[in-house]
Write a protein that holds these residues in place. Structure first.
Motif, PDB file in Angstrom:
ATOM      1  N   ALA A 294      -3.293  79.436 -50.859  1.00  0.00           N
ATOM      2  CA  ALA A 294      -4.456  80.579 -50.991  1.00  0.00           C
ATOM      3  C   ALA A 294      -3.847  81.630 -51.595  1.00  0.00           C
ATOM      4  CB  ALA A 294      -5.310  80.713 -49.785  1.00  0.00           C
ATOM      5  N   ASN A 295      -2.557  81.726 -51.661  1.00  0.00           N
ATOM      6  CA  ASN A 295      -1.891  82.921 -52.125  1.00  0.00           C
ATOM      7  C   ASN A 295      -1.524  82.674 -53.783  1.00  0.00           C
ATOM      8  OD1 ASN A 295      -0.672  85.339 -52.500  1.00  0.00           O
ATOM      9  ND2 ASN A 295       1.396  84.681 -51.490  1.00  0.00           N
ATOM     10  N   VAL A 296      -2.610  83.054 -54.450  1.00  0.00           N
ATOM     11  CA  VAL A 296      -2.633  82.764 -56.039  1.00  0.00           C
ATOM     12  C   VAL A 296      -2.050  83.650 -56.790  1.00  0.00           C
ATOM     13  CG1 VAL A 296      -4.535  81.266 -55.574  1.00  0.00           C
ATOM     14  CG2 VAL A 296      -4.973  83.424 -56.356  1.00  0.00           C
ATOM     15  N   CYS A 297      -1.763  83.523 -58.180  1.00  0.00           N
ATOM     16  CA  CYS A 297      -1.297  84.493 -59.124  1.00  0.00           C
ATOM     17  C   CYS A 297      -2.423  84.746 -59.950  1.00  0.00           C
ATOM     18  CB  CYS A 297      -0.364  83.809 -59.824  1.00  0.00           C
ATOM     19  SG  CYS A 297       1.242  82.944 -59.035  1.00  0.00           S
ATOM     20  N   ARG A 298      -2.247  85.977 -60.652  1.00  0.00           N
ATOM     21  CA  ARG A 298      -3.235  86.519 -61.570  1.00  0.00           C
ATOM     22  C   ARG A 298      -3.317  85.717 -62.873  1.00  0.00           C
ATOM     23  NH1 ARG A 298       0.368  90.815 -63.341  1.00  0.00           N
ATOM     24  NH2 ARG A 298       0.209  91.019 -65.609  1.00  0.00           N
ATOM     25  N   ALA A 299      -4.423  86.039 -63.624  1.00  0.00           N
ATOM     26  CA  ALA A 299      -4.660  85.026 -64.818  1.00  0.00           C
ATOM     27  C   ALA A 299      -3.362  85.291 -65.616  1.00  0.00           C
ATOM     28  CB  ALA A 299      -5.869  85.851 -65.534  1.00  0.00           C
ATOM     29  N   GLY A 300      -3.279  84.375 -66.185  1.00  0.00           N
ATOM     30  CA  GLY A 300      -1.715  84.592 -67.280  1.00  0.00           C
ATOM     31  C   GLY A 300      -0.517  84.188 -66.499  1.00  0.00           C
ATOM     32  N   TYR A 301      -0.530  83.901 -65.376  1.00  0.00           N
ATOM     33  CA  TYR A 301       0.664  83.727 -64.415  1.00  0.00           C
ATOM     34  C   TYR A 301       0.537  82.354 -63.732  1.00  0.00           C
ATOM     35  CZ  TYR A 301       2.468  88.177 -65.660  1.00  0.00           C
ATOM     36  OH  TYR A 301       3.048  89.012 -66.518  1.00  0.00           O
ATOM     37  N   ALA A 320       9.599  76.108 -49.388  1.00  0.00           N
ATOM     38  CA  ALA A 320       9.417  76.286 -50.699  1.00  0.00           C
ATOM     39  C   ALA A 320       9.301  77.586 -51.356  1.00  0.00           C
ATOM     40  CB  ALA A 320       8.356  75.264 -51.374  1.00  0.00           C
ATOM     41  N   VAL A 321      10.015  78.299 -52.040  1.00  0.00           N
ATOM     42  CA  VAL A 321      10.052  79.544 -52.473  1.00  0.00           C
ATOM     43  C   VAL A 321       9.432  79.550 -53.783  1.00  0.00           C
ATOM     44  CG1 VAL A 321      11.200  81.615 -52.758  1.00  0.00           C
ATOM     45  CG2 VAL A 321      11.754  80.259 -51.131  1.00  0.00           C
ATOM     46  N   GLN A 322       8.215  80.174 -53.713  1.00  0.00           N
ATOM     47  CA  GLN A 322       7.515  80.166 -55.318  1.00  0.00           C
ATOM     48  C   GLN A 322       7.117  81.357 -55.625  1.00  0.00           C
ATOM     49  OE1 GLN A 322       4.666  76.120 -55.659  1.00  0.00           O
ATOM     50  NE2 GLN A 322       4.632  76.696 -53.197  1.00  0.00           N
ATOM     51  N   ILE A 323       7.308  81.737 -56.864  1.00  0.00           N
ATOM     52  CA  ILE A 323       6.696  83.146 -57.355  1.00  0.00           C
ATOM     53  C   ILE A 323       5.965  83.132 -58.379  1.00  0.00           C
ATOM     54  CG2 ILE A 323       8.686  84.141 -56.252  1.00  0.00           C
ATOM     55  CD1 ILE A 323       9.978  84.346 -59.245  1.00  0.00           C
ATOM     56  N   CYS A 324       5.010  84.086 -58.865  1.00  0.00           N
ATOM     57  CA  CYS A 324       4.267  84.262 -59.920  1.00  0.00           C
ATOM     58  C   CYS A 324       5.209  84.447 -61.170  1.00  0.00           C
ATOM     59  CB  CYS A 324       3.349  85.117 -59.700  1.00  0.00           C
ATOM     60  SG  CYS A 324       2.059  84.833 -58.437  1.00  0.00           S
ATOM     61  N   GLN A 325       4.986  83.644 -62.156  1.00  0.00           N
ATOM     62  CA  GLN A 325       5.784  83.732 -63.387  1.00  0.00           C
ATOM     63  C   GLN A 325       4.739  83.567 -64.614  1.00  0.00           C
ATOM     64  OE1 GLN A 325       9.833  83.918 -63.695  1.00  0.00           O
ATOM     65  NE2 GLN A 325       8.774  85.288 -62.392  1.00  0.00           N
ATOM     66  N   PRO A 326       5.341  83.976 -65.913  1.00  0.00           N
ATOM     67  CA  PRO A 326       4.292  83.971 -66.875  1.00  0.00           C
ATOM     68  C   PRO A 326       3.817  82.269 -67.095  1.00  0.00           C
ATOM     69  CG  PRO A 326       5.978  85.331 -67.462  1.00  0.00           C
ATOM     70  CD  PRO A 326       6.265  84.918 -66.084  1.00  0.00           C
TER      71      PRO A 326
END
Length: 393
Positions: A294-301, A320-326
């Motif tokens: 449910a923890n989502v990235c903003r548009a464009g990422y 799993a370590v996940q982060i928001c990237q372009p």
């Protein structure tokens, strides 16, 4: 508590040593001879003149690394530069009185120490390791570690490199102004990022985590770092679309590999800390917005797996370590081989499931096994020769 102690000890070594060990030799520089109070050095492949310093006493945007004021490092994947920090930095070192000598780290001499210098050092040590922890709830081992750090800052360890604050200032008077500025320009509030971030005493000191990591930004004030320093990686400087908010600093270690990500409460629930090690071996931690579920990235990422890390000391649990990237648009945005593909529906790069044992660690789980342990699914891609890629819900 063992982990908290190790974080504290790592921070103390970095912040409170007061040692003046040159990072490089007196090699040539771009601009010729350096001015008084500066030293020729090569930092990240860049030759130049750098202000000499004591820990905690550099201009805004710089940190004291191995006795030199070095601009905060950028990361390898366009991570924002920490070009502005909190008020725990001091005015530029060009206010330091000029002199014709540089620190030599010679053994203490017999010059009489001014009582005012002792008082100044007591205020400096107290800000770093003393009264600013009065509001924290510390167990006995942490209290002892802080007391030892304060004592080491004031009295040294008996070595020429760390003779104690007052003796060091007496032997190297050019540093007096820097310490005076540090004491004059700091309070417990401005040093919250040290307690809450570098030392990782988030629970003990009731610290506020960052609240808008990953948000769009145009300047540092757009980024709410809580008790850390919110920093904006602008699109012009870092290439992140619309800019991106990160925070400095989370606990880091020069014993952990460069660009390793891990979960930490310092960055806030679900977020991740990136360990960055510069050319001088100094480690810095950067908080990034985590993602998944449910923890989502903003548009464009897109939400991308950056690594899978063990969560407990026994090595039996994985996260799993996940982060928001372009966001990616094509496989070529992820890899020029088939090592990763672009999931265009999610705008995220996904790593290939490799079930070949690591020749250096044949008993370790393969990436395919790690993917499953971390909650991912290895999914066949018929367009890429039926290769499997790790997909997270």
């Amino acid at each position: 508590m063992t982990k908290a102690i190790s974080k504290l000890c790592a921070g103390l070594c970095f912040v409170g040593a007061l040692a003046l060990v040159p990072a490089c030799g007196d090699g040539g520089t771009k601009g010729g001879a350096c001015e008084d109070g500066q030293k020729a050095a090569e930092v990240n492949g860049e030759q130049g003149c750098y202000d000499e310093c004591m820990e905690g006493a550099c201009a805004t945007g710089f940190s004291c690394r191995s006795g030199l004021c070095i601009a905060a490092s950028t990361t390898t994947n366009n991570t924002p530069t920490n070009n502005t920090t909190s008020n725990n930095t001091t005015p530029a070192n060009n206010t330091t009185p000029a002199n014709n000598t540089t620190p030599t780290n010679n053994p203490p001499n017999n010059t009489t120490i001014d009582p005012a210098t002792v008082t100044l050092c007591e205020a400096y040590a107290d800000l770093l390791y003393g009264s600013c922890f009065d509001s924290c709830t510390l167990e006995a081992d942490l209290t002892t570690a802080l007391e030892n750090a304060l004592d080491g800052t004031l009295n040294g360890d008996g070595s020429a490199e760390n003779p104690g604050c007052a003796r060091l200032l007496t032997d190297n008077p050019q540093f007096v102004t820097q310490v005076e500025d540090f004491v004059a320009n700091n309070t417990c509030a401005t040093l919250s990022d040290f307690r809450c971030g570098e030392l990782g005493l988030t629970t003990e000191c009731a610290c506020a985590p960052p609240t808008n990591l990953g948000a769009a930004c145009m300047m540092n004030s757009d980024c709410m770092g809580g008790d850390l320093d919110g920093v904006c990686g602008t699109e012009a400087e870092s290439g992140f679309p619309g800019g991106i908010c990160v925070a400095f600093t989370c606990p880091s270690s020069d014993e952990v590999r460069n660009n390793f990500f891990y979960n930490t409460e310092v960055c806030g629930d679900g977020n991740a800390c990136q360990n960055q090690i510069d050319a001088d071996g100094a480690a810095t931690g950067i908080c990034w917005k985590g993602c998944g579920g449910a923890n989502v990235c903003r548009a464009g990422y897109g939400c991308e797996l950056v690594n899978i890390t063990q969560e407990d000391e026994a090595g039996t649990m994985f996260a799993a370590v996940q982060i928001c990237q372009p966001a990616c648009a094509a496989n070529a945005d992820c890899s020029m081989t088939d090592a990763a593909r672009c999931n265009t529906a999610k705008g995220a790069c996904e790593i290939k499931c490799d079930d070949t044992p690591n020749p250096d660690a044949p008993d370790a789980p393969t990436f395919k096994a790690l993917c499953a342990m971390a909650g991912g699914t290895c999914t066949v891609d018929a367009t890429l020769a039926d290769a499997e890629y790790c997909v997270f819900p």
